[in-house]
Design a protein around this motif. Structure first.
Motif, PDB file in Angstrom:
ATOM      1  N   TRP A  97       0.971  -1.349  -0.091  1.00 29.37           N
ATOM      2  CA  TRP A  97      -0.070  -0.021  -0.080  1.00 29.37           C
ATOM      3  C   TRP A  97       0.956   1.273  -0.051  1.00 29.37           C
ATOM      4  N   VAL A  98       0.813   2.034  -1.101  1.00 28.52           N
ATOM      5  CA  VAL A  98       1.516   3.151  -1.139  1.00 28.52           C
ATOM      6  C   VAL A  98       0.813   4.519  -1.001  1.00 28.52           C
ATOM      7  N   PRO A  99       1.172   5.356  -0.162  1.00 24.73           N
ATOM      8  CA  PRO A  99       0.416   6.633  -0.160  1.00 24.73           C
ATOM      9  C   PRO A  99       0.307   7.357  -1.332  1.00 24.73           C
ATOM     10  N   ALA A 100      -0.946   7.863  -1.855  1.00 32.28           N
ATOM     11  CA  ALA A 100      -0.927   8.505  -3.148  1.00 32.28           C
ATOM     12  C   ALA A 100      -2.009   9.553  -2.966  1.00 32.28           C
ATOM     13  N   SER A 101      -1.522  10.644  -3.756  1.00 27.69           N
ATOM     14  CA  SER A 101      -2.556  11.702  -4.250  1.00 27.69           C
ATOM     15  C   SER A 101      -3.096  11.408  -5.368  1.00 27.69           C
ATOM     16  N   THR A 102      -4.525  11.553  -5.243  1.00 30.05           N
ATOM     17  CA  THR A 102      -5.390  11.398  -6.494  1.00 30.05           C
ATOM     18  C   THR A 102      -6.602  12.271  -6.340  1.00 30.05           C
ATOM     19  N   THR A 103      -7.357  12.486  -7.692  1.00 33.19           N
ATOM     20  CA  THR A 103      -8.545  12.775  -7.591  1.00 33.19           C
ATOM     21  C   THR A 103      -9.693  12.177  -7.897  1.00 33.19           C
ATOM     22  N   ILE A 104     -10.756  12.341  -6.896  1.00 31.94           N
ATOM     23  CA  ILE A 104     -11.930  11.336  -6.937  1.00 31.94           C
ATOM     24  C   ILE A 104     -13.193  11.841  -7.715  1.00 31.94           C
ATOM     25  N   SER A 105     -13.733  11.366  -8.514  1.00 26.61           N
ATOM     26  CA  SER A 105     -14.793  11.941  -9.479  1.00 26.61           C
ATOM     27  C   SER A 105     -15.865  11.057  -8.920  1.00 26.61           C
ATOM     28  N   SER A 106     -17.212  11.589  -8.533  1.00 27.40           N
ATOM     29  CA  SER A 106     -18.204  11.008  -7.957  1.00 27.40           C
ATOM     30  C   SER A 106     -19.492  11.945  -8.136  1.00 27.40           C
ATOM     31  N   ASN A 107     -20.546  11.557  -8.788  1.00 28.05           N
ATOM     32  CA  ASN A 107     -21.825  12.479  -9.070  1.00 28.05           C
ATOM     33  C   ASN A 107     -21.511  13.900  -9.399  1.00 28.05           C
ATOM     34  N   GLY A 108     -20.590  13.893 -10.505  1.00 18.77           N
ATOM     35  CA  GLY A 108     -20.143  15.061 -10.854  1.00 18.77           C
ATOM     36  C   GLY A 108     -19.492  16.144 -10.123  1.00 18.77           C
ATOM     37  N   ALA A 115      -1.833  12.247   0.251  1.00 14.48           N
ATOM     38  CA  ALA A 115      -1.047  10.928   0.490  1.00 14.48           C
ATOM     39  C   ALA A 115      -0.498  11.037   1.767  1.00 14.48           C
ATOM     40  N   PRO A 116      -1.102  10.379   2.810  1.00 13.72           N
ATOM     41  CA  PRO A 116      -0.702  10.420   4.286  1.00 13.72           C
ATOM     42  C   PRO A 116       0.654   9.813   4.400  1.00 13.72           C
ATOM     43  N   THR A 117       1.241   9.822   5.527  1.00 20.64           N
ATOM     44  CA  THR A 117       2.410   9.060   5.980  1.00 20.64           C
ATOM     45  C   THR A 117       2.157   7.722   5.621  1.00 20.64           C
ATOM     46  N   ALA A 118       3.413   6.872   5.804  1.00 21.49           N
ATOM     47  CA  ALA A 118       3.204   5.454   5.419  1.00 21.49           C
ATOM     48  C   ALA A 118       2.448   4.851   6.668  1.00 21.49           C
ATOM     49  N   ASP A 119       2.930   5.347   7.944  1.00 19.37           N
ATOM     50  CA  ASP A 119       2.308   4.708   9.124  1.00 19.37           C
ATOM     51  C   ASP A 119       1.369   5.314   9.720  1.00 19.37           C
ATOM     52  N   PHE A 120       0.371   5.910   8.823  1.00 21.23           N
ATOM     53  CA  PHE A 120      -0.691   6.612   9.322  1.00 21.23           C
ATOM     54  C   PHE A 120      -1.769   5.605  10.072  1.00 21.23           C
ATOM     55  N   PRO A 121      -2.169   6.069  11.183  1.00 22.61           N
ATOM     56  CA  PRO A 121      -3.009   5.191  12.059  1.00 22.61           C
ATOM     57  C   PRO A 121      -4.535   4.981  11.907  1.00 22.61           C
ATOM     58  N   LEU A 122      -5.126   4.035  11.537  1.00 26.79           N
ATOM     59  CA  LEU A 122      -6.491   4.056  11.526  1.00 26.79           C
ATOM     60  C   LEU A 122      -7.308   3.871  12.878  1.00 26.79           C
ATOM     61  N   PRO A 123      -7.862   4.786  13.378  1.00 28.10           N
ATOM     62  CA  PRO A 123      -8.417   4.325  14.717  1.00 28.10           C
ATOM     63  C   PRO A 123      -9.573   3.183  14.555  1.00 28.10           C
ATOM     64  N   ARG A 124      -9.399   2.245  15.629  1.00 22.83           N
ATOM     65  CA  ARG A 124     -10.680   1.232  15.857  1.00 22.83           C
ATOM     66  C   ARG A 124     -12.016   1.847  15.963  1.00 22.83           C
ATOM     67  N   GLY A 125     -12.947   1.371  15.358  1.00 20.12           N
ATOM     68  CA  GLY A 125     -14.325   1.948  15.297  1.00 20.12           C
ATOM     69  C   GLY A 125     -14.519   2.968  14.215  1.00 20.12           C
ATOM     70  N   LYS A 126     -13.467   3.364  13.279  1.00 24.83           N
ATOM     71  CA  LYS A 126     -13.984   4.001  12.185  1.00 24.83           C
ATOM     72  C   LYS A 126     -13.918   2.984  11.049  1.00 24.83           C
TER      73      LYS A 126
END
Length: 262
Positions: A97-108, A115-126
């Motif tokens: 999994w490589v941190p990336a900058s990108t553009t998402i297109s949705s519903n117009g 891109a976050p840091t490689a060790d970005f923590p995801l909180p449990r419950g999210k």
């Protein structure tokens, strides 16, 4: 939904799903999220193996072994104000999994993910999105981490209004479905707030509203009535609603600032 809680992962040394995580004496778990969707909201049910933190690095949560690399498979996390993204790529012959900058297109609309840091923590419950451009053809989704009986820390949802709703991703931290009406799960709910529950295909399956201190949705086939030889489906408000194991939902604030405590 398949769940395994394993006391000693070393016994599974020959299983590729765990090959990068050996050895450990932690009680660990892995969870297959059954979904055919292009975009699947998955929960953060585990914490980091080898730690006592209340979070897990994204590189350790969503297993790479069962997914196709270099074909557009992505992870997206919304922290309440902005999106962060990771791309599944082959780095020195290893799916990563490589941190990336990108553009998402949705519903117009276009959304920029940083891109976050490689060790970005995801909180449990999210929760976060697993994006597979070809759906299930891009591989299966497995979540991996350390099992804990400790409840995750409580958190508050983003505050919106009727004209400008605010969205918060909420993930089920349990190995079983959790009822939206579990005692103490939500407090300070706004009267116009909603919870959006997607189905296995990724499309919205239930839009839940809050009435009489309960979450519920308008079920077009809540009950049936037998009339002669015919069975008629009767609609009604259905309060038997839950977040499946391994999955997440959108909390939509239209005025409330709810506290979530699993």
């Amino acid at each position: 939904m398949k769940f395994r809680s394993i006391l000693c992962v070393a016994a599974f040394a020959a299983t590729s799903l765990f090959a990068d995580d050996l050895p450990t004496t932690d009680t660990v778990g892995w969870l297959k999220v059954d979904s055919t969707a292009v975009s699947t909201i998955v929960s953060v049910p585990w914490i980091q193996v080898g730690t006592t933190a209340g979070s897990v690095q994204v590189a350790k949560l969503v297993k790479t072994d069962s997914l196709k690399a270099d074909g557009g498979v992505m992870l997206y996390y919304y922290d309440g104000t902005a999106y962060k993204a990771w791309a599944l790529q082959t780095v020195e012959n290893v799916k990563t999994w490589v941190p990336a900058s990108t553009t998402i297109s949705s519903n117009g609309k276009s959304i920029t993910a940083t891109a976050p840091t490689a060790d970005f923590p995801l909180p449990r419950g999210k929760a976060l999105f697993v994006y597979r451009p070809n759906g299930e053809a891009d591989g299966y989704i497995y979540l991996y981490g350390k099992y804990t009986e400790t409840s995750p820390a409580s958190f508050t949802t983003a505050t919106g209004s009727a004209d400008a709703p605010a969205y918060t991703l909420i993930g089920n931290p349990s190995a079983e479905a959790v009822s939206l009406n579990k005692s103490g799960l939500f407090t300070n709910v706004g009267g116009n707030d909603k919870i959006m529950i997607p189905g296995a295909s990724g499309a919205l399956e239930k839009e839940c509203t809050y009435e009489n201190d309960e979450w519920g949705w308008w079920n077009p086939a809540l009950s049936t009535l037998k009339v002669g030889s015919k069975t008629i489906k009767k609609p009604g408000r259905d309060t038997n609603v839950s977040i499946p194991a391994g999955r997440g939902v959108w909390y939509v604030s239209r005025g409330g600032t709810a506290t979530v405590q699993f």
